[in-house]
Design a protein around this motif. Structure first.
Motif, PDB file in Angstrom:
ATOM      1  N   TYR A 234       0.823  -1.213   0.000  1.00 36.20           N
ATOM      2  CA  TYR A 234       0.000   0.000   0.000  1.00 36.20           C
ATOM      3  C   TYR A 234       0.859   1.265   0.000  1.00 36.20           C
ATOM      4  O   TYR A 234       0.454   2.315  -0.519  1.00 36.20           O
ATOM      5  N   PHE A 235       2.063   1.170   0.543  1.00 39.10           N
ATOM      6  CA  PHE A 235       2.976   2.314   0.576  1.00 39.10           C
ATOM      7  C   PHE A 235       3.653   2.523  -0.784  1.00 39.10           C
ATOM      8  O   PHE A 235       3.824   3.661  -1.243  1.00 39.10           O
ATOM      9  N   ILE A 236       3.982   1.424  -1.452  1.00 36.92           N
ATOM     10  CA  ILE A 236       4.776   1.510  -2.678  1.00 36.92           C
ATOM     11  C   ILE A 236       3.913   1.634  -3.936  1.00 36.92           C
ATOM     12  O   ILE A 236       4.237   2.387  -4.861  1.00 36.92           O
ATOM     13  N   PHE A 237       2.794   0.910  -3.997  1.00 34.68           N
ATOM     14  CA  PHE A 237       2.032   0.803  -5.246  1.00 34.68           C
ATOM     15  C   PHE A 237       1.479   2.132  -5.768  1.00 34.68           C
ATOM     16  O   PHE A 237       1.445   2.350  -6.991  1.00 34.68           O
ATOM     17  N   PRO A 238       0.980   3.037  -4.905  1.00 36.04           N
ATOM     18  CA  PRO A 238       0.482   4.320  -5.458  1.00 36.04           C
ATOM     19  C   PRO A 238       1.550   5.050  -6.265  1.00 36.04           C
ATOM     20  O   PRO A 238       1.223   5.716  -7.264  1.00 36.04           O
ATOM     21  N   LYS A 239       2.789   4.950  -5.870  1.00 35.09           N
ATOM     22  CA  LYS A 239       3.874   5.607  -6.605  1.00 35.09           C
ATOM     23  C   LYS A 239       4.129   4.914  -7.941  1.00 35.09           C
ATOM     24  O   LYS A 239       4.469   5.553  -8.935  1.00 35.09           O
ATOM     25  N   ILE A 240       3.948   3.577  -7.937  1.00 37.18           N
ATOM     26  CA  ILE A 240       4.140   2.826  -9.180  1.00 37.18           C
ATOM     27  C   ILE A 240       2.985   3.091 -10.140  1.00 37.18           C
ATOM     28  O   ILE A 240       3.185   3.239 -11.360  1.00 37.18           O
ATOM     29  N   ILE A 241       1.751   3.166  -9.582  1.00 32.85           N
ATOM     30  CA  ILE A 241       0.562   3.383 -10.407  1.00 32.85           C
ATOM     31  C   ILE A 241       0.670   4.686 -11.202  1.00 32.85           C
ATOM     32  O   ILE A 241       0.255   4.770 -12.368  1.00 32.85           O
ATOM     33  N   LYS A 242       1.241   5.716 -10.599  1.00 30.37           N
ATOM     34  CA  LYS A 242       1.386   7.002 -11.271  1.00 30.37           C
ATOM     35  C   LYS A 242       2.279   6.919 -12.503  1.00 30.37           C
ATOM     36  O   LYS A 242       2.155   7.727 -13.432  1.00 30.37           O
ATOM     37  N   ARG A 243       3.172   5.911 -12.545  1.00 28.99           N
ATOM     38  CA  ARG A 243       4.137   5.810 -13.645  1.00 28.99           C
ATOM     39  C   ARG A 243       3.716   4.783 -14.704  1.00 28.99           C
ATOM     40  O   ARG A 243       4.374   4.645 -15.735  1.00 28.99           O
ATOM     41  N   VAL A 244       2.647   4.033 -14.415  1.00 31.80           N
ATOM     42  CA  VAL A 244       2.200   2.997 -15.352  1.00 31.80           C
ATOM     43  C   VAL A 244       1.155   3.586 -16.301  1.00 31.80           C
ATOM     44  O   VAL A 244       0.183   4.210 -15.862  1.00 31.80           O
ATOM     45  N   LYS A 245       1.338   3.352 -17.581  1.00 27.98           N
ATOM     46  CA  LYS A 245       0.425   3.902 -18.586  1.00 27.98           C
ATOM     47  C   LYS A 245      -0.477   2.828 -19.193  1.00 27.98           C
ATOM     48  O   LYS A 245      -1.593   3.115 -19.631  1.00 27.98           O
ATOM     49  N   ALA A 246       0.003   1.582 -19.240  1.00 26.69           N
ATOM     50  CA  ALA A 246      -0.803   0.493 -19.820  1.00 26.69           C
ATOM     51  C   ALA A 246      -2.040   0.246 -18.966  1.00 26.69           C
ATOM     52  O   ALA A 246      -1.932   0.062 -17.751  1.00 26.69           O
ATOM     53  N   LYS A 247      -3.215   0.240 -19.599  1.00 23.30           N
ATOM     54  CA  LYS A 247      -4.464   0.143 -18.843  1.00 23.30           C
ATOM     55  C   LYS A 247      -4.606  -1.176 -18.093  1.00 23.30           C
ATOM     56  O   LYS A 247      -5.093  -1.216 -16.966  1.00 23.30           O
ATOM     57  N   HIS A 248      -4.227  -2.291 -18.769  1.00 22.15           N
ATOM     58  CA  HIS A 248      -4.395  -3.593 -18.112  1.00 22.15           C
ATOM     59  C   HIS A 248      -3.482  -3.716 -16.894  1.00 22.15           C
ATOM     60  O   HIS A 248      -3.858  -4.283 -15.866  1.00 22.15           O
TER      61      HIS A 248
END
Length: 439
Positions: A234-248
């Motif tokens: 929960y601490f790390i994923f929000p930061k990763i989500i911001k950098r991911v562009k692929a919808k799936h």
């Protein structure tokens, strides 16, 4: 209320992130230690551990005592197993043929030589016998539910075997030993008692409720592991989500993040009480908080029919026979008791005793002048209970009883003692060999 929630959420997050690695290690090590038998044969090379675990000068309780094996040979025993050395202590040879693999299996609490030349070794996992005929250590058929042997003694052609819970005897006249339980009658007027340290220990491990309690604590460890991992996600994923562009990929990461948050919250709520109890009791089992429970105890309620069982269970540590006085001495976690009637009458307790660390007695010897030598992490002491004299071995100064809170550790953490060729050797837990005096 919302301000308090934000405050707690903020500092919960950052404190948890800082200590997450420790939480994971606590959970994994706690589960493993709760089932010690399963890993007793597994060793870890000390080169992978911090410098404080390095063996130097027979430190870290490597030596607990010694027994003369022959004219020019001595058997040393302790946490490092059994070693055969010459009288000059220059040549050391492992003497462990027959013991199971694993240093935990080879930790020796006592070793004794019988008049016929056989040797017996006390281990956490049973009693072993070294026979001249077989030239190897052989495990003896003992009571499977009571195998933690802590002390051995030979007197009047009988072998006495002390476990954490009971005393057994076997006649040495019979080569095939038959073990008989010796009833230990508690002193009159004393109630069964448990130290606060031990009480916290059985609660912390779950042992207070038997195997079911251990499994509950194991479940608490798994919950702590789950909370640590989901908290990191929960601490790390929000930061990763911001950098991911692929919808799936984005959708998948969001589901994992949502799952982690929801179940982190749910498991945290349900596990909070258990983790609080385990954490609270755990901090008092090691310094510095150990000092607050080192000297405390509470009385136990017990049925008159089982009072003896409750009085001695998990408290027996060592046994000695004083042939000059024809008296048996029993060292326990509640003090040192004695019997003048070969255990046929209630035991009695000495009114004056030397300081003994809550970590237990490590040295208990009868000296040539008929005084006793007692050593533990509180230090080493000459003791004559009949005259009431207790003297610090290293300073020669009389010891006064302390009241109130006191440290369970002295200037020397005595882990072992040996006397070879007129010389006395003491072994400190941290420093190893620390004393060599002509006597």
């Amino acid at each position: 209320m919302s301000r308090l929630y934000k405050f707690l959420k903020k500092y919960h997050k950052w404190l948890a992130i800082i200590f997450t690695l420790f939480f994971i290690l606590f959970a994994l090590s706690g589960i493993v230690l709760n089932h010690r038998n399963l890993i007793s044969g597994v060793d870890v090379n000390r080169k992978w551990l911090p410098d404080s675990y390095e063996l130097k000068n027979w430190n870290l309780a490597s030596v607990k005592g010694s027994v003369e094996s022959g004219k020019d040979s001595i058997l040393f025993y302790g946490g490092a197993g059994v070693w055969l050395a010459d009288s000059s202590l220059k040549k050391w040879t492992p003497f462990m043929n027959g013991f199971p693999v694993g240093s935990d299996q080879r930790k020796i609490f006592d070793l004794i030589k019988t008049p016929n030349g056989d040797c017996f070794a006390a281990t956490r996992f049973g009693l072993y016998r070294y026979s001249i005929a077989f030239h190897r250590w052989v495990k003896q058929h003992f009571f499977e539910d009571d195998e933690f042997v802590t002390g051995l003694e030979v007197s009047k052609n009988n072998l006495y075997i002390l476990t954490r819970n009971h005393l057994y005897s076997a006649s040495l006249d019979n080569p095939n030993l038959t073990f008989n339980k010796v009833e230990l009658i508690p002193p009159q007027g004393l109630n069964p008692r448990i130290s606060i340290f031990r009480l916290f220990w059985v609660i912390h491990s779950g042992e207070v409720l038997g195997m079911a309690g251990r499994l509950v604590v194991d479940l608490g460890g798994l919950m702590l592991l789950f909370l640590s991992i989901t908290g990191l996600i929960y601490f790390i994923f929000p930061k990763i989500i911001k950098r991911v562009k692929a919808k799936h990929r984005l959708s998948q990461l969001k589901r994992i993040n949502k799952f982690s948050f929801n179940w982190h919250l749910k498991v945290g709520i349900y596990a909070s009480a258990l983790l609080l109890i385990v954490s609270f009791t755990g901090i008092f089992l090691r310094p510095p908080f150990l000092i607050f429970v080192a000297n405390g105890g509470v009385n136990l309620k017990s049925d008159p029919k089982t009072i003896a069982e409750a009085f001695w269970t998990d408290k027996l540590r060592d046994i000695k026979y004083d042939s000059q006085r024809d008296i048996y001495l029993l060292a326990t976690s509640d003090g040192i008791f004695y019997s003048r009637s070969a255990f046929s009458a209630p035991l009695e307790q000495f009114t004056v005793e030397p300081p003994i660390s809550i970590m237990g007695i490590n040295v208990f010897e009868i000296l040539e002048n008929d005084d006793y030598l007692v050593g533990s992490f509180s230090g080493a002491y000459y003791w004559n209970p009949y005259s009431g004299v207790v003297v610090n071995y290293f300073t020669g100064q009389p010891v006064q009883a302390e009241s109130g809170l006191s440290s369970p550790f002295g200037s020397f953490a005595i882990a072992g003692y040996s006397k070879v060729s007129g010389f006395e050797y003491f072994f400190d837990y941290d420093k190893g060999l620390i004393a060599k005096a002509t006597v």
